[in-house]
Structures are given as C-alpha cells and as structure tokens.
Design a protein around this motif. Structure first.
Motif, mmCIF file in Angstrom:
data_model
loop_
_atom_site.group_PDB
_atom_site.id
_atom_site.type_symbol
_atom_site.label_atom_id
_atom_site.label_comp_id
_atom_site.label_asym_id
_atom_site.label_seq_id
_atom_site.Cartn_x
_atom_site.Cartn_y
_atom_site.Cartn_z
ATOM 1 N N GLU A 212 -9.564 -8.828 -33.133
ATOM 2 C CA GLU A 212 -8.122 -9.021 -33.278
ATOM 3 C C GLU A 212 -7.729 -9.230 -34.748
ATOM 4 O O GLU A 212 -6.669 -8.772 -35.188
ATOM 5 N N ALA B 148 0.937 -6.932 -22.258
ATOM 6 C CA ALA B 148 0.723 -5.744 -23.092
ATOM 7 C C ALA B 148 1.244 -4.509 -22.367
ATOM 8 O O ALA B 148 1.178 -4.436 -21.138
ATOM 9 N N GLN C 124 -0.149 -1.577 -22.488
ATOM 10 C CA GLN C 124 -1.353 -0.935 -21.956
ATOM 11 C C GLN C 124 -2.452 -1.985 -21.867
ATOM 12 O O GLN C 124 -3.242 -2.121 -22.806
ATOM 13 N N PRO C 125 -2.517 -2.698 -20.764
ATOM 14 C CA PRO C 125 -3.498 -3.775 -20.664
ATOM 15 C C PRO C 125 -4.930 -3.252 -20.765
ATOM 16 O O PRO C 125 -5.213 -2.122 -20.357
ATOM 17 N N ARG D 134 -2.958 -11.887 -24.486
ATOM 18 C CA ARG D 134 -1.774 -11.108 -24.106
ATOM 19 C C ARG D 134 -2.129 -9.696 -23.668
ATOM 20 O O ARG D 134 -1.376 -9.047 -22.964
ATOM 21 N N LYS D 135 -3.306 -9.206 -24.103
ATOM 22 C CA LYS D 135 -3.683 -7.818 -23.813
ATOM 23 C C LYS D 135 -4.294 -7.638 -22.427
ATOM 24 O O LYS D 135 -4.504 -6.520 -21.983
ATOM 25 N N TYR D 136 -4.640 -8.743 -21.780
ATOM 26 C CA TYR D 136 -5.361 -8.663 -20.506
ATOM 27 C C TYR D 136 -4.418 -8.889 -19.317
ATOM 28 O O TYR D 136 -3.264 -9.259 -19.481
ATOM 29 N N SER E 256 0.482 -8.185 -17.052
ATOM 30 C CA SER E 256 0.035 -8.267 -18.445
ATOM 31 C C SER E 256 1.247 -8.273 -19.363
ATOM 32 O O SER E 256 2.274 -7.654 -19.050
#
Ligand SMILES: [Fe+2]
Length: 351
Positions: A349, A128, A130-131, A15-17, A126
């Motif tokens: 994580e 997120a 802040q990806p 999810r962060k990318y 993304s």
C-alpha cells in the motif's frame, strides 16, 4: 512508523476487501445501517438485489437508512429518503420525487453504490470499486443436510485483528475456555501440537491461511454436556483480512463448521476500536438436537473470548505487530504468519 501510522495505512488496505455487513435475514425488515471502517453505510434489499451505499442522501444529506423501501411508479422497489421522499433504485439512480413528479432528476443526485453480494446467509460489501480477496465459500451453511444457527452481529470493543488472532489461536483453550470446551490447564490433553500452515493462494496472491492440528477438547456442545476429552481435528481457513472458517471433525460423521466475520466499524487507527462479530455455526450431526442449547453454549464461549479481548489495551500495537511490547511463543505460528500478511499488504500500500 508508529502503530497509529501503520493502522492508518491498514485502513486503506482494508477498504479494498470484502466485509460482512449483515445477515441476509436482517434485510427482510428494511434498510440496515452500520459503520464500515468509520464510514456510515446503508444496505437494503430491493426486489431481488442488494443496494449498498453511503448513508446520506445526495440532496440534503439525511441518512437513507432511516427511510423506507417503497415501490415507485414504474413498479420497482426503491430506497426512499426520509426527508423529501426522493426515490433511488438498486443502481442508485433517483427515479421519483413525489413533490415534483415531472422534475428531471439530475445525475448529481445519483448514489455512489458499493459492491454488494449475498452469499450463504451473509451480505458482503466493499468500499473499493473493484474489491480484491475473496468472499468465503460457506456453502455448508445452507446445505439442508445440516443444522445451523447465527450469532450476532455483536459489537466488541476490540481490534478486529486481535479477534482474528484469538479465533485462530489454539493456545488459549485450556485457560480462557476452561468452563466451556477447554480441557483445563495442566491436563495432559492440553498440550498444543505444532500447527501446519499453508498460505491460501489465488492467482499467485496470498489471500489467506489454511492451518490445522489434531488436539483435545471437551466433547460437548451444550453447557451441561459431558466433561469427556475427545481428540478432534481443527482445520482453519482464514480469508484475509477478517474472516475465518473453522472445521472441527470430532469423528467420521461428526463435523462442525464455525464461520466468523469480524467487521471493523471504526477506523483501525481509532483509539477506541470497535468490531461487529458475525458468526454461523453448522453441524452435520445431532440434527434433532437442542439447537437453542448449542447456541447458548457458543454464546458463552464467545463471551469468554470477548471478556479477555476487551481487557487488552486497544491501541498498543499496529495491526502487523508494530510497536508490539509482545514476545511470541511456540504456538503463535499462525499469529506471526497473519501479522506477516499484514506487513506485506501495508508495504504494498505504501509503495
Ligand atoms: Fe477463544
């Protein structure tokens, strides 16, 4: 941890990318809907910007992707909900409600917007705020000195991690691709040399893997091309977690780039994982050559990979190799390194 637990954490990592969600050209015909890691999202071009958001109206939850793009009274393009025609601007703010044009539209009606960028033919999103990681530099795609085509997006019933491993794997050319570009099992040219791998670091963090070899393939980009082996340089730039560019150098002035993004539409822990495959092929030779024939050749290569990957039991292992009833071989260095990247991302994580 079981493979299922690992893959649930892997969802939080992914999810962060950034992920490829559409070809830029798809946005010309209106909003595009897809699932990203199991979340329904919608992407739309409004004037010169891209809006990406969850695919539900904050009013009564109807899917905004079934709405349309219209110009609101202030003259800017908006995404319009199909249910009550609530208008949203590119920042997700509600700007207009035709049934009550004077009603003050509450802040709570604003969309949660997702980071979105258009880059070299692709739209990236993304989940997120802040990806992390990167969007690949696929500038060869829009260099007018080259010729190119796009393939997909095609849904494959396979884990994106398996597809990444396959795309970065040199050991299957002679078998899986024996009818397209592989030189054929047992041929003296089919031996896979040792791969040189370099972590691709940005600001001290590994965001991918660069690796390369020189080996033989058949010198053809069409299904009726010659069956002549040629020594080519294969240089891969993998951008974690699901993106890779392969540069194949057939000679000093003959370079092909194959740019792929594998976007998980389901959760990585799904028992029936699905992935959207986006691909761009670019070459700097045969500029007047038969591009449809080249496209068909590549589509057949992909079909060979797809048949093999969809035949693998989907939920057997974690994305990092957890619970793998699998042993690695000498030419699996890249897969081993890729699984190591996953292992460290999953450990971070959990920490
Ligand atoms: Fe393949």
């Amino acid at each position: 941890m079981t493979a299922h637990d690992v893959n649930t954490i892997a969802d939080a990592v992914a999810r962060k990318y950034w992920h490829a969600v559409a070809f830029e050209s798809q946005l010309a015909s209106g909003p595009v809907a897809l699932s990203l890691l199991g979340e329904p999202i919608v992407v739309a071009r409004l004037d010169d910007n891209v809006l990406a958001t969850y695919d539900r109206c904050p009013h009564r939850s109807s899917p905004l992707s079934t709405g349309e793009i219209r110009v609101d009274p202030s003259g800017t393009e908006c995404l319009v909900c199909p249910y009550h025609a609530l208008h949203f601007d590119v920042d997700g703010r509600p700007t207009h409600l035709p049934a009550r044009p004077d009603e003050r539209l509450a802040e709570r009606l604003s969309l949660i917007t997702l980071p979105a960028q258009v880059s070299h033919g692709m739209v990236w999103v993304s989940l997120a705020e802040q990806p992390i990681g990167g969007i690949p530099d696929w500038s060869t795609y829009d260099d007018t000195a080259n010729v190119s085509f796009q393939l997909g997006p095609e849904p494959w019933a396979a884990m994106p991690t398996r597809i990444v491993e396959n795309f970065n794997d040199l050991g299957h050319f002679a078998t899986v691709h024996a009818n397209t570009f592989g030189v054929g099992e047992g041929a003296e040219f089919a031996v896979v040399p040792t791969v040189q791998i370099e972590p691709h670091d940005v600001d001290g963090a590994t965001i991918g893997l660069d690796h390369g070899v020189t080996m033989h393939q058949l010198d053809r980009v069409t299904l009726d091309g010659p069956l002549v082996p040629i020594l080519a340089d294969f240089d891969y730039r993998h951008v974690f977690p699901f993106v890779t560019e392969l540069r194949i150098t057939y000679g000093p002035d003959r370079v092909e780039w194959i740019q792929v993004a594998f976007t998980p539409t389901t959760s990585l822990a799904s028992a029936t994982p699905a992935t959207l495959v986006f691909q761009q092929n670019v070459r700097n030779f045969d500029l007047d050559g038969d591009v449809p024939a080249w496209h068909d050749f590549q589509a057949e290569v992909n079909a060979e990979d797809r048949r093999l990957l969809e035949s693998i039991e989907p939920d057997m292992i974690g994305v990092d190799g957890t619970d793998a009833h699998e042993a690695s071989l000498g030419f699996d260095d890249v897969t081993v390194e890729y699984r190591r990247l996953w292992r460290s991302a999953i450990a971070a994580e959990r920490a």
